[in-house]
Design an enzyme around this catalytic site. Sequence first.
Site, PDB file in Angstrom:
ATOM      1  N   SER A 278       0.730  -1.122  -0.002  1.00 43.95           N
ATOM      2  CA  SER A 278      -0.188  -0.066  -0.348  1.00 43.95           C
ATOM      3  C   SER A 278       0.794   1.468   0.229  1.00 43.95           C
ATOM      4  O   SER A 278       1.891   1.484   0.967  1.00 43.95           O
ATOM      5  CB  SER A 278      -1.056  -0.069   0.761  1.00 43.95           C
ATOM      6  N   GLY A 279      -0.168   2.340  -0.878  1.00 41.01           N
ATOM      7  CA  GLY A 279       1.260   3.765  -0.050  1.00 41.01           C
ATOM      8  C   GLY A 279       0.336   4.650  -0.193  1.00 41.01           C
ATOM      9  O   GLY A 279      -1.732   4.219  -0.138  1.00 41.01           O
TER      10      GLY A 279
ATOM     11  N   ASP B  89      12.542  12.360  -6.375  1.00 42.65           N
ATOM     12  CA  ASP B  89      11.550  12.005  -5.068  1.00 42.65           C
ATOM     13  C   ASP B  89      12.374   9.995  -5.309  1.00 42.65           C
ATOM     14  O   ASP B  89      10.977   9.501  -4.726  1.00 42.65           O
ATOM     15  CB  ASP B  89      10.117  11.927  -4.956  1.00 42.65           C
TER      16      ASP B  89
HETATM   17  P1  AMP Z   1       2.706   2.189  -4.224  1.00 45.25           P
HETATM   18  O1  AMP Z   1       1.377   2.414  -4.212  1.00 45.25           O
HETATM   19  O2  AMP Z   1       2.742   2.318  -6.152  1.00 45.25           O
HETATM   20  O3  AMP Z   1       3.415   3.502  -3.824  1.00 45.25           O
HETATM   21  O4  AMP Z   1       2.985   1.131  -3.782  1.00 45.25           O
HETATM   22  C1  AMP Z   1       3.099   0.374  -2.932  1.00 45.25           C
HETATM   23  C2  AMP Z   1       3.367  -0.826  -2.889  1.00 45.25           C
HETATM   24  O5  AMP Z   1       3.477  -1.502  -3.527  1.00 45.25           O
HETATM   25  C3  AMP Z   1       5.018  -1.014  -3.439  1.00 45.25           C
HETATM   26  O6  AMP Z   1       6.056  -0.302  -2.337  1.00 45.25           O
HETATM   27  C4  AMP Z   1       5.675  -2.068  -3.457  1.00 45.25           C
HETATM   28  O7  AMP Z   1       5.880  -3.049  -2.613  1.00 45.25           O
HETATM   29  C5  AMP Z   1       3.773  -2.872  -4.373  1.00 45.25           C
HETATM   30  N1  AMP Z   1       4.076  -3.102  -5.820  1.00 45.25           N
HETATM   31  C6  AMP Z   1       3.523  -1.549  -5.973  1.00 45.25           C
HETATM   32  N2  AMP Z   1       3.387  -1.503  -7.478  1.00 45.25           N
HETATM   33  C7  AMP Z   1       3.605  -3.341  -7.491  1.00 45.25           C
HETATM   34  C8  AMP Z   1       4.245  -3.994  -8.465  1.00 45.25           C
HETATM   35  N3  AMP Z   1       4.225  -3.772  -9.885  1.00 45.25           N
HETATM   36  N4  AMP Z   1       4.720  -5.232  -8.332  1.00 45.25           N
HETATM   37  C9  AMP Z   1       4.853  -5.728  -7.348  1.00 45.25           C
HETATM   38  N5  AMP Z   1       5.018  -5.102  -6.197  1.00 45.25           N
HETATM   39  C10 AMP Z   1       4.079  -4.134  -6.527  1.00 45.25           C
END
Ligand code: AMP
Length: 391
Positions: free
Chosen positions: A40-41, A157
């Site tokens: 999750s981000g 970033d």
């Molecule tokens: P984000 O919301 O893009 O910041 O992603 C949050 C987290 O989800 C990341 O730190 C990864 O651990 C995981 N994640 C996002 N996209 C992917 C992907 N395409 N493949 C694997 N893990 C992902």
Amino acid sequence: MPYLGPDMTTRLSAMFYTVEVGDTKFTILKRYQNLKPIGSGAQGIVCAAYDTVTAQNVAIKKLSRPFQNVTHAKRAYREFKLMKLVNHKNIIGLLNAFTPQRSLDEFQDVYLVMELMDANLCQVIQMDLDHERMSYLLYQMLCGIKHLHSAGIIHRDLKPSNIVVKSDCTLKILDFGLARTAGTTFMMTPYVVTRYYRAPEVILGMGYKENVDIWSVGCIMGEMIRGGVLFPGTDHIDQWNKIIEQLGTPAQEFMQRLQPTVRNYVENRPRYMGYPFERLFPDILFPTDSSEHNRLKASQARDLLSRMLVIDPERRISVDDALLHNYINVWYDEGEVNAPAPGPYDHSVDEREHTVDQWKELIYQEVMEYETSHNPSATPQSSVDTVAGSR
Ligand code: AMP
């Protein structure tokens, strides 16, 4: 928005089903099955899923409430535009995008389907990496960054949570960093923004050029070696202190380029000599096997670090020179380093100011345009289903 008619509306909604992932509902195309949360981000939850159409595993990111405020909306719009534009093996690729809602009025969520990777770099940094893996990961980061630069996108970033890897050591950058106007919009968010990897010129609000991203690569490399964050500041001031304590107070010519108020602050800090890189990254931190090869590699790695972790960007190594550095250039492949630049990115996106409703409409249009050009004749199967709890 043209009305599709009752038939079409039913047919389209029949292509979706809802599944609960933790406390988030994913309403997604039926072709995507077996959802499992993987991350999750700031924007929302990411799940791994199986694509029954292509028989491959994918990652699906739900942009949760992308219009809750202007900052979120702009970021979602920019990210979506850039994902559509950029095509490079070290930048995450977009496989599909859709919304389950069928009108602008109802419009709420965007789902981005991406290539699935195994872990983010936070997890990998903890491992004892040998020189081969470490230099290959760094090489790929530099290739991805260079490609973004070729489209005029300077990230600013980069951080381990936004870089993902596969067990075969391939690497992809997940996001496109800060918009040119980022920082002007204030947002209250419960989500903690990691700033440890931001370059001095970003922390101090100076102008920047491409090698601003080299600083972040240096921080990531240093962390791989040290096993801990190099400059874990609680805020910008604390972070600046951590930087100068280790690297030393920068020279006058750097100070002269600061805005007067920042300069006043920076010049009135205690002066630090900094430590030589042999002290900051002593031999003991490198792979312990004392073969000639490893000793040579350790000294090359330290040399590269000492050129990347330079406060003054005028003295810091460029992306091109880092790719040619002897720790990295063993991987050099012309097709990866100098892949054709993506089509031009319309930077006015970064400067645009819109209301939340206008952003909502802009994002909706982008999703509709994507759906029309990529899924023009998807065939519906049955009515909307709800499947509970996959965790
Ligand atoms: P984000 O919301 O893009 O910041 O992603 C949050 C987290 O989800 C990341 O730190 C990864 O651990 C995981 N994640 C996002 N996209 C992917 C992907 N395409 N493949 C694997 N893990 C992902």
